[in-house]
Write a protein that holds these residues in place. Sequence first.
Motif, PDB file in Angstrom:
ATOM      1  N   LYS A 166       2.127   6.381  -7.021  1.00 39.90           N
ATOM      2  CA  LYS A 166       1.063   7.211  -7.557  1.00 39.90           C
ATOM      3  C   LYS A 166       1.381   8.685  -7.423  1.00 39.90           C
ATOM      4  O   LYS A 166       1.149   9.490  -8.341  1.00 39.90           O
ATOM      5  CB  LYS A 166      -0.260   6.901  -6.839  1.00 39.90           C
ATOM      6  CG  LYS A 166      -1.461   7.631  -7.426  1.00 39.90           C
ATOM      7  CD  LYS A 166      -2.732   7.270  -6.702  1.00 39.90           C
ATOM      8  CE  LYS A 166      -3.924   8.018  -7.309  1.00 39.90           C
ATOM      9  NZ  LYS A 166      -5.179   7.701  -6.597  1.00 39.90           N
ATOM     10  N   LYS A 167       1.983   9.077  -6.281  1.00 37.11           N
ATOM     11  CA  LYS A 167       2.355  10.472  -6.092  1.00 37.11           C
ATOM     12  C   LYS A 167       3.416  10.900  -7.103  1.00 37.11           C
ATOM     13  O   LYS A 167       3.377  11.997  -7.659  1.00 37.11           O
ATOM     14  CB  LYS A 167       2.875  10.682  -4.665  1.00 37.11           C
ATOM     15  CG  LYS A 167       1.771  10.706  -3.600  1.00 37.11           C
ATOM     16  CD  LYS A 167       2.364  10.982  -2.221  1.00 37.11           C
ATOM     17  CE  LYS A 167       1.264  11.008  -1.180  1.00 37.11           C
ATOM     18  NZ  LYS A 167       1.809  11.280   0.190  1.00 37.11           N
ATOM     19  N   LYS A 202       1.122   4.031  -3.035  1.00 39.54           N
ATOM     20  CA  LYS A 202       0.819   5.455  -2.842  1.00 39.54           C
ATOM     21  C   LYS A 202       1.994   6.328  -3.269  1.00 39.54           C
ATOM     22  O   LYS A 202       1.815   7.375  -3.893  1.00 39.54           O
ATOM     23  CB  LYS A 202       0.444   5.734  -1.384  1.00 39.54           C
ATOM     24  CG  LYS A 202      -0.944   5.225  -0.997  1.00 39.54           C
ATOM     25  CD  LYS A 202      -1.330   5.671   0.396  1.00 39.54           C
ATOM     26  CE  LYS A 202      -2.753   5.251   0.742  1.00 39.54           C
ATOM     27  NZ  LYS A 202      -3.746   5.923  -0.104  1.00 39.54           N
ATOM     28  N   LEU A 230       0.822  -1.207   0.000  1.00 40.59           N
ATOM     29  CA  LEU A 230       0.000   0.000   0.000  1.00 40.59           C
ATOM     30  C   LEU A 230       0.860   1.261   0.000  1.00 40.59           C
ATOM     31  O   LEU A 230       0.595   2.208  -0.753  1.00 40.59           O
ATOM     32  CB  LEU A 230      -0.930   0.000   1.216  1.00 40.59           C
ATOM     33  CG  LEU A 230      -2.070  -1.018   1.198  1.00 40.59           C
ATOM     34  CD1 LEU A 230      -2.804  -1.023   2.542  1.00 40.59           C
ATOM     35  CD2 LEU A 230      -3.056  -0.723   0.065  1.00 40.59           C
TER      36      LEU A 230
END
Length: 294
Positions: free
Chosen positions: A286-287, A283, A279
């Motif tokens: 994705k950032k 994240k 996870l």
Amino acid sequence: MSGKSNKLSPYLFTAPAVLIFAFVVLVPVLMTFVFSFYDWNGIGAMTFTGFDNYIRAFHDRIYISSYGHTLIYIVATVFVEVLVGLGLAGLITMGRKGSGLFRLAFFVPVMLPMIVISYLWKFVYNSDFGIVNMLLDTIGLESWTRVWLGNPDTALYAICIVSGWVYAGFYMTIFYSGIQRISKEVYESAYLDGAGERHIFFKIKIPMIRNLVETGILLCVLTGFQAFDLFYVMTNGGPYNSTEIVTTYLVKVVFTHMSIGYGSALAVIMTIVIAVIGLVTGKLTKKDSDALEY
């Protein structure tokens, strides 16, 4: 009637797959979670112990150190698998003769069974007649010879090298496929501007396959927690637990010590750790992607 049957048909077609998935994955996961609250040897009566197994896990020195060994293994394999694979992909995309044979030679270890590779490298590292020590003796470096798999200082790193030898070709193939999709016009423009192969590799190839590199690193991290057969065959966690990783310790707890409840608790903790890492990495990736698009 026909309209109702049409609405049910998708569920009927997917029902077998859902049932198999539930039986093979969901039920074992649920039962593992339930067993983690019991003291059970797999045969006798089950005794409810609450969170005792989890408390015991956080006081288990071998189990805690196994995460450290796994982390070292992951970091080492990121270098010897992902980065070496990236370098090999850059070499074989330079258009030189024999690149096809070169690519095949590095991919062959991926196709071999890990059990075979493990026994093969046990002979390579053998302190009496292994190739490594024989080569060091031949070139006059007798002082460098070691009992590679019997020394706590070298055993883990010796295994990491074997893993890199196996999977570097796998990542090389992934990155090679990504580089092949880059338009030739980009290379032509770079050549016209006077760029050499080194600049093209670092300034064009790597940035344009960045997503593949990030995926490769994530894959390397997650599969690092699934490593088992290589460690089990080559050292079985030894010497003195210096190569004990989470999976090998789990197998010993469950099948050697017959502690199903405690082993289930260890498995639940490992699952949570892997899920959190996945996870967090997702994240962060994705950032980075959002920042690039912005």
